[in-house]
Design a protein around this motif. Structure first.
Motif, PDB file in Angstrom:
ATOM      1  N   PRO A   1       0.815  -1.211   0.000  1.00 24.70           N
ATOM      2  CA  PRO A   1       0.000   0.000   0.000  1.00 24.70           C
ATOM      3  C   PRO A   1       0.852   1.265   0.000  1.00 24.70           C
ATOM      4  O   PRO A   1       2.047   1.228   0.295  1.00 24.70           O
ATOM      5  CB  PRO A   1      -0.792  -0.124   1.311  1.00 24.70           C
ATOM      6  N   THR A   2       0.218   2.370  -0.334  1.00 27.49           N
ATOM      7  CA  THR A   2       0.872   3.674  -0.256  1.00 27.49           C
ATOM      8  C   THR A   2       1.444   3.881   1.143  1.00 27.49           C
ATOM      9  O   THR A   2       0.818   3.522   2.147  1.00 27.49           O
ATOM     10  CB  THR A   2      -0.140   4.788  -0.583  1.00 27.49           C
ATOM     11  N   ASN A   3       2.642   4.454   1.201  1.00 26.55           N
ATOM     12  CA  ASN A   3       3.397   4.736   2.428  1.00 26.55           C
ATOM     13  C   ASN A   3       4.105   3.511   3.001  1.00 26.55           C
ATOM     14  O   ASN A   3       4.638   3.577   4.118  1.00 26.55           O
ATOM     15  CB  ASN A   3       2.533   5.406   3.509  1.00 26.55           C
ATOM     16  N   SER A   4       4.145   2.415   2.254  1.00 30.53           N
ATOM     17  CA  SER A   4       5.046   1.331   2.635  1.00 30.53           C
ATOM     18  C   SER A   4       6.486   1.818   2.461  1.00 30.53           C
ATOM     19  O   SER A   4       6.765   2.725   1.679  1.00 30.53           O
ATOM     20  CB  SER A   4       4.809   0.104   1.745  1.00 30.53           C
ATOM     21  N   VAL A   5       7.394   1.211   3.215  1.00 32.51           N
ATOM     22  CA  VAL A   5       8.810   1.573   3.128  1.00 32.51           C
ATOM     23  C   VAL A   5       9.542   0.456   2.397  1.00 32.51           C
ATOM     24  O   VAL A   5       9.501  -0.697   2.816  1.00 32.51           O
ATOM     25  CB  VAL A   5       9.414   1.797   4.531  1.00 32.51           C
ATOM     26  N   LEU A   6      10.199   0.816   1.292  1.00 31.23           N
ATOM     27  CA  LEU A   6      10.930  -0.154   0.469  1.00 31.23           C
ATOM     28  C   LEU A   6      12.416  -0.071   0.781  1.00 31.23           C
ATOM     29  O   LEU A   6      12.977   1.027   0.862  1.00 31.23           O
ATOM     30  CB  LEU A   6      10.715   0.129  -1.018  1.00 31.23           C
ATOM     31  N   MET A   7      13.056  -1.228   0.956  1.00 37.75           N
ATOM     32  CA  MET A   7      14.506  -1.271   1.174  1.00 37.75           C
ATOM     33  C   MET A   7      15.121  -2.338   0.291  1.00 37.75           C
ATOM     34  O   MET A   7      14.716  -3.506   0.351  1.00 37.75           O
ATOM     35  CB  MET A   7      14.828  -1.576   2.642  1.00 37.75           C
ATOM     36  N   SER A   8      16.085  -1.948  -0.540  1.00 39.50           N
ATOM     37  CA  SER A   8      16.770  -2.956  -1.351  1.00 39.50           C
ATOM     38  C   SER A   8      17.622  -3.818  -0.429  1.00 39.50           C
ATOM     39  O   SER A   8      18.369  -3.324   0.401  1.00 39.50           O
ATOM     40  CB  SER A   8      17.633  -2.298  -2.427  1.00 39.50           C
ATOM     41  N   SER A   9      17.469  -5.130  -0.571  1.00 39.39           N
ATOM     42  CA  SER A   9      18.132  -6.064   0.345  1.00 39.39           C
ATOM     43  C   SER A   9      19.287  -6.810  -0.309  1.00 39.39           C
ATOM     44  O   SER A   9      19.922  -7.650   0.315  1.00 39.39           O
ATOM     45  CB  SER A   9      17.108  -7.077   0.878  1.00 39.39           C
ATOM     46  N   ARG A  10      19.567  -6.481  -1.578  1.00 40.53           N
ATOM     47  CA  ARG A  10      20.724  -7.052  -2.264  1.00 40.53           C
ATOM     48  C   ARG A  10      20.997  -6.229  -3.522  1.00 40.53           C
ATOM     49  O   ARG A  10      20.098  -5.606  -4.085  1.00 40.53           O
ATOM     50  CB  ARG A  10      20.497  -8.511  -2.641  1.00 40.53           C
ATOM     51  N   ALA A  11      22.255  -6.210  -3.892  1.00 37.69           N
ATOM     52  CA  ALA A  11      22.699  -5.619  -5.171  1.00 37.69           C
ATOM     53  C   ALA A  11      22.087  -4.263  -5.496  1.00 37.69           C
ATOM     54  O   ALA A  11      21.460  -4.112  -6.557  1.00 37.69           O
ATOM     55  CB  ALA A  11      22.418  -6.604  -6.302  1.00 37.69           C
TER      56      ALA A  11
END
Length: 239
Positions: A110-120
């Motif tokens: 949903p809107t306002n989720s926090v995305l974090m790249s976990s590799r590469a």
């Protein structure tokens, strides 16, 4: 300004006390927390990240089937965050179709989720300003109380070095969901000052997002106009 506000309140702990004075600097009660290895304000709690937010994986539809791509579902990759270098993300280079979404194990966020790249690489962080899904290069967080997304965004950014150290792997390092589930997070709880901080941060974020979209439009116009100007298909009107 938004980051300094976070640091002042939740790293230095000089949020306003009941008298409006800086809490820690004015002698506010602190207690040593073994998990965080530092003093924190009395009454604040430390939880596992999984107790604060749902943690979702992403996935990639088969790239050999063109019917999986070109739809209206926003699909984000680490490259999108790397290219955009923005606090917010609302579009990616490629969208996927409903068929593509159903064909893999990605999750709708949903809107306002926090995305974090976990590799590469590990550690690109952004707040979704649209319903999105991601590829497998992410661990994404949906706060149990979505109003806490701004706090979670800055908390993760501040602790990204510790999160990077959780990465394992031979070809490239990756942070596992299990390790993130156990990662500690400092929870403020019911606090009038915290509510005021959220309101101010939301106001700043709304202004930032408007500017982010304006910049994206101007960048697109520039990229379309420059080749035309350089090959003589367009000229600058001096008037």
């Amino acid at each position: 300004m938004a980051k300094q506000h976070y640091d002042y309140w939740f790293v230095q702990f000089d949020f306003p006390n009941e008298d409006g004075k800086p809490y820690k600097s004015s002698g506010g009660a602190m207690v040593y927390n073994e998990r965080l290895k530092r003093d924190v304000p009395v009454g604040w709690q430390v939880e596992n990240l999984i107790d604060f937010a749902e943690i979702k994986n992403g996935a990639t539809p088969s790239t050999t089937d063109d019917a999986n791509y070109g739809g209206d579902i926003v699909w984000i990759t680490p490259k999108d965050l790397s290219d955009q270098q923005s606090k917010f993300v609302y579009q990616g280079e490629r969208n996927i179709t409903k068929q593509g979404f159903d064909s893999c194990s990605t999750s709708m966020l949903p809107t306002n989720s926090v995305l974090m790249s976990s590799r590469a690489p590990i550690g690109l962080v952004s707040i979704a300003k649209h319903e999105v899904c991601t590829n497998q290069g992410f661990k994404s967080f949906i706060p149990k109380n979505i109003e806490n997304s701004i706090y979670l965004y800055y908390y993760i950014k501040h602790h990204i070095k510790q999160i990077e150290q959780l990465g394992t792997g031979t070809t490239f390092k990756e942070v596992s969901r299990d390790d993130l589930c156990k990662f500690p997070i400092l929870v403020v709880g019911a606090n009038e000052a915290y509510k005021q901080w959220i309101e101010l941060q939301d106001e700043i974020a709304n202004k930032q997002f408007v500017l982010t979209k304006e910049i994206a439009v101007l960048t697109k116009q520039r990229d379309e106009l420059l080749p035309l100007l350089m090959n003589g298909q367009a000229v600058v009107n001096s008037d």
